[in-house]
Write a protein that holds these residues in place. Structure first.
Motif, PDB file in Angstrom:
ATOM      1  N   GLY A 139      12.192  -6.633 -51.340  1.00 34.49           N
ATOM      2  CA  GLY A 139      11.064  -7.194 -51.803  1.00 34.49           C
ATOM      3  C   GLY A 139      10.532  -7.122 -53.334  1.00 34.49           C
ATOM      4  O   GLY A 139      11.573  -6.601 -53.923  1.00 34.49           O
ATOM      5  N   PRO A 140       9.906  -7.533 -53.777  1.00 37.22           N
ATOM      6  CA  PRO A 140       9.274  -7.585 -55.078  1.00 37.22           C
ATOM      7  C   PRO A 140       9.136  -6.076 -55.813  1.00 37.22           C
ATOM      8  O   PRO A 140       8.389  -5.252 -55.051  1.00 37.22           O
ATOM      9  N   GLU A 141       9.306  -5.795 -56.965  1.00 42.01           N
ATOM     10  CA  GLU A 141       9.046  -4.721 -57.502  1.00 42.01           C
ATOM     11  C   GLU A 141       7.654  -4.494 -58.234  1.00 42.01           C
ATOM     12  O   GLU A 141       6.916  -3.378 -58.430  1.00 42.01           O
ATOM     13  N   VAL A 142       7.162  -5.823 -58.540  1.00 43.35           N
ATOM     14  CA  VAL A 142       5.945  -6.194 -58.935  1.00 43.35           C
ATOM     15  C   VAL A 142       4.945  -6.483 -57.897  1.00 43.35           C
ATOM     16  O   VAL A 142       5.330  -7.255 -57.464  1.00 43.35           O
ATOM     17  N   GLU A 143       3.895  -5.543 -57.596  1.00 40.52           N
ATOM     18  CA  GLU A 143       3.247  -5.772 -56.367  1.00 40.52           C
ATOM     19  C   GLU A 143       1.702  -6.029 -56.852  1.00 40.52           C
ATOM     20  O   GLU A 143       1.238  -5.923 -57.730  1.00 40.52           O
ATOM     21  N   THR A 144       1.033  -6.352 -55.853  1.00 42.41           N
ATOM     22  CA  THR A 144      -0.240  -6.503 -55.755  1.00 42.41           C
ATOM     23  C   THR A 144      -1.005  -5.288 -55.277  1.00 42.41           C
ATOM     24  O   THR A 144      -0.528  -4.576 -54.386  1.00 42.41           O
ATOM     25  N   ASP A 145      -2.445  -5.062 -55.696  1.00 45.03           N
ATOM     26  CA  ASP A 145      -3.014  -3.788 -55.043  1.00 45.03           C
ATOM     27  C   ASP A 145      -3.086  -3.736 -53.752  1.00 45.03           C
ATOM     28  O   ASP A 145      -3.133  -2.782 -53.073  1.00 45.03           O
ATOM     29  N   TYR A 146      -3.325  -5.124 -53.034  1.00 45.32           N
ATOM     30  CA  TYR A 146      -3.491  -5.444 -51.731  1.00 45.32           C
ATOM     31  C   TYR A 146      -2.388  -4.914 -50.904  1.00 45.32           C
ATOM     32  O   TYR A 146      -2.232  -4.232 -49.866  1.00 45.32           O
ATOM     33  N   TYR A 147      -1.145  -5.415 -51.360  1.00 41.30           N
ATOM     34  CA  TYR A 147       0.010  -4.731 -50.777  1.00 41.30           C
ATOM     35  C   TYR A 147       0.436  -3.375 -50.663  1.00 41.30           C
ATOM     36  O   TYR A 147       0.938  -2.812 -49.727  1.00 41.30           O
ATOM     37  N   ASN A 148       0.493  -3.042 -52.077  1.00 46.38           N
ATOM     38  CA  ASN A 148       0.786  -1.513 -52.310  1.00 46.38           C
ATOM     39  C   ASN A 148      -0.101  -0.372 -51.638  1.00 46.38           C
ATOM     40  O   ASN A 148       0.130   0.516 -51.291  1.00 46.38           O
ATOM     41  N   PHE A 149      -1.280  -0.980 -51.553  1.00 45.25           N
ATOM     42  CA  PHE A 149      -2.556   0.047 -51.198  1.00 45.25           C
ATOM     43  C   PHE A 149      -3.349  -0.338 -49.954  1.00 45.25           C
ATOM     44  O   PHE A 149      -3.610   0.064 -48.852  1.00 45.25           O
ATOM     45  N   GLN A 150      -4.344  -1.461 -50.362  1.00 44.83           N
ATOM     46  CA  GLN A 150      -5.246  -1.765 -49.536  1.00 44.83           C
ATOM     47  C   GLN A 150      -4.855  -2.023 -47.908  1.00 44.83           C
ATOM     48  O   GLN A 150      -5.288  -1.584 -46.945  1.00 44.83           O
ATOM     49  N   ALA A 151      -3.674  -2.973 -47.960  1.00 40.83           N
ATOM     50  CA  ALA A 151      -3.222  -3.310 -46.676  1.00 40.83           C
ATOM     51  C   ALA A 151      -2.777  -2.063 -45.725  1.00 40.83           C
ATOM     52  O   ALA A 151      -2.612  -2.106 -44.776  1.00 40.83           O
ATOM     53  N   LEU A 152      -2.180  -1.025 -46.655  1.00 37.60           N
ATOM     54  CA  LEU A 152      -1.671  -0.001 -46.069  1.00 37.60           C
ATOM     55  C   LEU A 152      -2.844   1.340 -45.675  1.00 37.60           C
ATOM     56  O   LEU A 152      -2.434   2.546 -45.460  1.00 37.60           O
ATOM     57  N   ASN A 153      -3.889   0.833 -45.545  1.00 33.85           N
ATOM     58  CA  ASN A 153      -5.078   2.021 -45.370  1.00 33.85           C
ATOM     59  C   ASN A 153      -5.153   2.678 -46.422  1.00 33.85           C
ATOM     60  O   ASN A 153      -5.438   4.008 -46.053  1.00 33.85           O
ATOM     61  N   ILE A 154      -4.824   2.625 -47.539  1.00 30.87           N
ATOM     62  CA  ILE A 154      -5.092   3.639 -48.679  1.00 30.87           C
ATOM     63  C   ILE A 154      -6.271   3.120 -49.529  1.00 30.87           C
ATOM     64  O   ILE A 154      -6.302   2.312 -50.244  1.00 30.87           O
ATOM     65  N   PRO A 155      -7.295   3.710 -49.138  1.00 26.91           N
ATOM     66  CA  PRO A 155      -8.660   3.135 -49.953  1.00 26.91           C
ATOM     67  C   PRO A 155      -8.574   3.419 -51.433  1.00 26.91           C
ATOM     68  O   PRO A 155      -7.700   3.891 -52.112  1.00 26.91           O
ATOM     69  N   ALA A 156      -9.883   2.701 -52.069  1.00 26.68           N
ATOM     70  CA  ALA A 156     -10.028   2.658 -53.350  1.00 26.68           C
ATOM     71  C   ALA A 156      -9.729   4.150 -54.282  1.00 26.68           C
ATOM     72  O   ALA A 156      -9.431   4.352 -55.173  1.00 26.68           O
ATOM     73  N   ASP A 157     -10.440   5.196 -53.425  1.00 28.17           N
ATOM     74  CA  ASP A 157     -10.506   6.763 -54.356  1.00 28.17           C
ATOM     75  C   ASP A 157      -9.383   7.643 -53.787  1.00 28.17           C
ATOM     76  O   ASP A 157      -9.491   8.641 -54.031  1.00 28.17           O
ATOM     77  N   HIS A 158      -8.147   6.769 -53.117  1.00 29.44           N
ATOM     78  CA  HIS A 158      -7.109   7.576 -52.606  1.00 29.44           C
ATOM     79  C   HIS A 158      -6.466   8.249 -53.883  1.00 29.44           C
ATOM     80  O   HIS A 158      -6.258   7.484 -54.904  1.00 29.44           O
TER      81      HIS A 158
END
Ligand code: DAH
Length: 348
Positions: A139-158
């Protein structure tokens, strides 16, 4: 008229004798070419000059002179052909003599390259999972915040989103992936269960670099989803993997852990290969070496990709490739992998 014909025939005979005499000392193609142009040349050759006066002769004269001319011409041409062949043979022999090949001479050694130890480790790990029916995807090495964090249940203040850890390209939006886990989301969104995939790839973290930390390293992610999967499936699968990679004699253990995208989460250790579990410097006197993080895919993650958590379950795992290679080859300096020092690389 008779005299003129006689004169022309005479001239032809002279040309013939002269040409043959001049051919005698010719030894190169270049000289032969000159000779050819001089006597047989279409524009200025000596025979051509005689042909030019032919139309002025009587019928008999034309026939006599014409016949003689053709005879001379074909004689000269056959001389030309024979000499050309002679010269060609001579030149060929000279070349063979000059460029003679000594087949008994020892060959020149061409160094053969081989796979980088990290590439080899990735291949060994993915081979084991391929035998268990996993697909290998990238997969891509440049990712969006959504795929790298949000969708993986990593909240904004993690804490893992901290500016210290993440290389941001567009702050809050685009980044260099800090883990291969975003590929869990991409794979699940692209297919329906059952899913079985492993994802090797580069990841990036803005970390202080030392003997065991680099800002760029590799991970291998794994994901399995179906309607039967339990924690026992996870343990069985990962234990089989560890024994395939390291050999039957090695023990594994699972410790409870925490990852935002799995519940429950665990870390899997393997008994230290250096001291066989007795305790040494490699395992920091614990007898165990950490191998990977894993867990059952969090229901929130399943819902995020449109899978019904009541129907489907799965497990995921992630491991660091450098760490496996360091332990496997007994290397104590992670920076050697990317230093391009052939003295290091040639050992593998
Ligand atoms: N992404 C985690 C990390 O970079 C590793 C990991 C842990 C991946 C648990 C997983 C997992 O898929 O289930 O530290």
């Amino acid at each position: 008229m008779i005299d003129q014909n006689e004169a022309l025939l005479d001239q032809l005979e002279q040309i013939r004798t002269k040409a043959i005499a001049e051919l005698e000392p010719v030894t190169t193609m270049a000289e032969l070419e000159e000779w050819d142009i001089r006597y047989l040349g279409r524009n200025r050759g000596e025979l051509k000059n005689i042909a030019a006066v032919m139309p002025k002769l009587t019928k008999d004269g034309r026939r006599a002179v014409g016949q003689k001319m053709n005879a001379v011409k074909s004689e000269l041409e056959s001389h030309l052909k024979a000499r050309r062949e002679e010269i060609r043979q001579k030149e060929l022999l000279a070349t063979l003599e000059k460029e003679r090949i000594d087949v008994t001479m020892p060959g020149r050694h061409l160094p053969v390259g081989h796979m980088h130890p990290l590439t080899r480790t990735i291949q060994e790990v993915t081979d084991v999972f391929m035998k268990m029916g996993f697909q290998v995807v990238q997969g891509p090495e440049v990712e969006t915040d959504y795929y790298n964090f949000q969708a993986l249940n990593i909240p904004a203040d993690h804490p893992s989103r901290d500016m210290q850890d993440t290389f941001w390209i567009v702050p809050g939006e685009l980044l260099l992936r800090t883990q291969t886990s975003p590929m869990q989301i991409r794979v699940m969104k692209q297919t329906r269960p059952p899913v079985r995939a492993v994802v090797p790839g580069k990841v990036f973290r803005n970390e202080a670099i030392d003997a065991t930390h680099e800002a760029q390293f590799h991970q291998i992610e794994g994901l399995l989803i179906d309607d039967q999967c339990t924690m026992a499936t996870l343990k069985g699968c990962l234990q089989t993997f560890a024994r395939e990679l390291y050999g039957e004699g090695r023990q594994v253990r699972f410790r409870a852990s925490y990852f935002p995208f799995t519940e429950p989460s665990a870390e899997m250790d393997i008994s230290c290969g250096e001291c066989n579990g007795k305790g040494c410097r490699v395992c920091k006197y614990t007898g165990w070496v950490e191998l990977l993080g894993c867990g059952m895919v969090h229901p929130k993650v399943l819902r995020e990709v449109g899978y019904d958590p009541k129907k489907y379950r799965g497990f995921a795992f992630g491991m660091g490739v450098e760490r496996i290679a360091l332990a496997k080859y007994g290397i104590n300096e992670i920076r050697l992998f990317t230093s391009n020092d052939l003295r290091f690389l040639r050992q593998f």
